[in-house]
Design a protein around this motif. Structure first.
Motif, PDB file in Angstrom:
ATOM      1  N   ALA A 102      22.732  45.911  30.281  1.00  0.00           N
ATOM      2  CA  ALA A 102      23.432  47.166  30.564  1.00  0.00           C
ATOM      3  C   ALA A 102      22.819  47.945  31.728  1.00  0.00           C
ATOM      4  O   ALA A 102      23.411  48.923  32.176  1.00  0.00           O
ATOM      5  CB  ALA A 102      23.437  48.053  29.320  1.00  0.00           C
ATOM      6  N   TYR A 111      28.017  45.847  15.570  1.00  0.00           N
ATOM      7  CA  TYR A 111      28.990  44.774  15.831  1.00  0.00           C
ATOM      8  C   TYR A 111      28.920  43.664  14.793  1.00  0.00           C
ATOM      9  O   TYR A 111      29.901  42.965  14.552  1.00  0.00           O
ATOM     10  CB  TYR A 111      28.810  44.215  17.258  1.00  0.00           C
ATOM     11  CG  TYR A 111      29.184  45.212  18.332  1.00  0.00           C
ATOM     12  CD1 TYR A 111      30.424  45.865  18.305  1.00  0.00           C
ATOM     13  CD2 TYR A 111      28.308  45.534  19.366  1.00  0.00           C
ATOM     14  CE1 TYR A 111      30.775  46.800  19.271  1.00  0.00           C
ATOM     15  CE2 TYR A 111      28.651  46.459  20.351  1.00  0.00           C
ATOM     16  CZ  TYR A 111      29.883  47.088  20.292  1.00  0.00           C
ATOM     17  OH  TYR A 111      30.218  48.003  21.253  1.00  0.00           O
ATOM     18  N   PHE A 119      22.387  50.631  16.503  1.00  0.00           N
ATOM     19  CA  PHE A 119      23.074  49.949  17.603  1.00  0.00           C
ATOM     20  C   PHE A 119      23.167  48.447  17.350  1.00  0.00           C
ATOM     21  O   PHE A 119      24.204  47.820  17.592  1.00  0.00           O
ATOM     22  CB  PHE A 119      22.337  50.205  18.928  1.00  0.00           C
ATOM     23  CG  PHE A 119      22.460  51.625  19.404  1.00  0.00           C
ATOM     24  CD1 PHE A 119      23.510  52.003  20.224  1.00  0.00           C
ATOM     25  CD2 PHE A 119      21.550  52.591  19.013  1.00  0.00           C
ATOM     26  CE1 PHE A 119      23.648  53.310  20.659  1.00  0.00           C
ATOM     27  CE2 PHE A 119      21.675  53.905  19.443  1.00  0.00           C
ATOM     28  CZ  PHE A 119      22.722  54.268  20.265  1.00  0.00           C
ATOM     29  N   GLY A 131      25.331  45.379  20.895  1.00  0.00           N
ATOM     30  CA  GLY A 131      25.191  46.732  20.352  1.00  0.00           C
ATOM     31  C   GLY A 131      24.099  47.500  21.067  1.00  0.00           C
ATOM     32  O   GLY A 131      24.260  48.686  21.398  1.00  0.00           O
ATOM     33  N   ASP A 185      24.758  49.337  24.276  1.00  0.00           N
ATOM     34  CA  ASP A 185      25.359  50.672  24.195  1.00  0.00           C
ATOM     35  C   ASP A 185      24.310  51.794  24.179  1.00  0.00           C
ATOM     36  O   ASP A 185      24.666  52.960  24.325  1.00  0.00           O
ATOM     37  CB  ASP A 185      26.250  50.781  22.950  1.00  0.00           C
ATOM     38  CG  ASP A 185      27.499  49.911  23.062  1.00  0.00           C
ATOM     39  OD1 ASP A 185      27.867  49.550  24.196  1.00  0.00           O
ATOM     40  OD2 ASP A 185      28.094  49.589  22.015  1.00  0.00           O
ATOM     41  N   ARG A 213      24.308  53.960  27.061  1.00  0.00           N
ATOM     42  CA  ARG A 213      25.487  54.819  27.201  1.00  0.00           C
ATOM     43  C   ARG A 213      25.420  56.009  26.245  1.00  0.00           C
ATOM     44  O   ARG A 213      26.337  56.826  26.212  1.00  0.00           O
ATOM     45  CB  ARG A 213      26.759  54.020  26.932  1.00  0.00           C
ATOM     46  CG  ARG A 213      26.908  52.893  27.953  1.00  0.00           C
ATOM     47  CD  ARG A 213      28.038  51.914  27.595  1.00  0.00           C
ATOM     48  NE  ARG A 213      27.846  50.699  28.373  1.00  0.00           N
ATOM     49  CZ  ARG A 213      27.735  49.479  27.852  1.00  0.00           C
ATOM     50  NH1 ARG A 213      27.821  49.290  26.550  1.00  0.00           N
ATOM     51  NH2 ARG A 213      27.537  48.437  28.633  1.00  0.00           N
ATOM     52  N   ALA A 214      24.341  56.082  25.436  1.00  0.00           N
ATOM     53  CA  ALA A 214      24.219  57.177  24.468  1.00  0.00           C
ATOM     54  C   ALA A 214      23.863  58.492  25.158  1.00  0.00           C
ATOM     55  O   ALA A 214      24.014  59.564  24.588  1.00  0.00           O
ATOM     56  CB  ALA A 214      23.170  56.835  23.409  1.00  0.00           C
TER      57      ALA A 214
END
Ligand SMILES: *Cc1c(COP(=O)(O)O)cnc(C)c1O
Length: 295
Positions: free
Chosen positions: A179, A45, A41, A147, A150, A153-154
């Protein structure tokens, strides 16, 4: 870099933890066999940015058992980029198994003495070239935090009240904080001793200056990568009872801290706890064979 985010499954824990409070583990260690856990992750980016800037090589920093270096070497190769790893240590030392892997994935290793290693800007100035894209040690920086955001969101992580992770540079923690949903509390377990600058390092990566998070500093087991027998015993017990593999540097200490905080009634009734298993099994390879009952 092919990854399997659908492998980032949630594993409920049963035996070692409170029975009246759900405690689940987000298994990021299963996302990729080499670019394990949060490193996948944190790097993605940076690699995209390096390609967008038409760089040819990434250069970054780490210790002899750095999960970050191995992951960066592998991920760079997958992105068609060369890689250079500046490693804390004296040239001529026998490379660790982790560094041997990094070299096999195409990384050029350059040893840097401890004193110079403390000043990465010096190393950057000395070795900079137009094609090089620099990544800080551990992937610390806004792209790393973006990164890490995220991670939540996995899998479906919306139902948890408390999210706990191990903390090195604080990059992952920053991403999780940014997040997290309103009402979700993010708690970091620092694996370094006396890392007094950590809160401000985390805050420097947060877009919302008022965002709240907490870091516990008393679960380092003696310091970075220190692993007294009590930690080894706990990790073996976790494997025996939950079939959960952990590492001596990060996730073993996280899992221990979670158990201890629960035992101390740190969490309110009704809490639903998510522990982020951030992967990273390199440190275990430094142990004599047989120390751990797994790996
Ligand atoms: C690198 C690593 C961390 C530390 O992440 P930071 O973003 O530097 O805080 C935590 N867990 C594992 C398994 C790691 O490999």
């Amino acid at each position: 870099m092919t990854e399997s985010l659908q492998n980032a499954t949630i594993q409920p824990l049963h035996s070692l933890y409170a029975k009246d409070m759900p405690v689940d583990v987000l298994r990021l260690d299963r996302v990729h066999p080499v670019v394990s856990g949060n490193k996948w992750f944190k790097l993605k980016y940076y690699l995209a940015d390096a390609l967008a800037q038409q760089k040819t090589t990434i250069a970054t920093f780490g210790g002899a058992w750095s999960n970050h270096l191995v992951a960066a070497a592998y991920a760079a190769r997958g992105a068609g980029l060369n890689s250079i790893g500046f490693v804390r240590g004296e040239a001529g030392t026998t490379p660790s198994a982790a560094l041997e892997d990094a070299v096999r994935y195409g990384m050029e290793i350059r040893y840097v003495n401890r004193q110079d290693f403390r000043t990465p800007a010096l190393i950057r100035n000395r070795f900079d070239a137009p094609g090089i894209y620099w990544i800080s040690e551990g992937g610390y920086g806004p792209n790393g935090a973006a990164g890490a955001a995220d991670i939540l969101r996995a899998a479906d992580t919306s139902g948890y009240s408390h999210i706990l992770c191990a903390v090195g540079t604080g990059t992952m923690l920053s991403g999780l904080v940014s997040a997290a949903l309103p009402g979700q509390q993010v708690i970091g377990i620092s694996v370094l001793k006396n890392n007094v600058g950590l809160e401000s390092a985390v805050r420097a990566l947060l877009p919302d200056a008022a965002a709240s998070f907490a870091i516990h500093h008393q679960y380092h087991f003696g310091g970075y990568a220190k692993h007294p027998q009590s930690l080894i015993d706990f990790m073996n017990e976790l494997w025996a009872t939950e079939h959960l593999p952990t590492d001596i540097v990060y996730t073993g200490k996280l899992m221990y801290a979670a158990m201890d905080l629960i035992a101390q009634n740190h969490f309110p009734a009704g809490a639903r706890i998510l522990l982020v298993h951030s992967g990273g099994l390199q440190g275990n390879r430094s142990l004599p064979p047989g120390t751990l009952s797994f790996s």
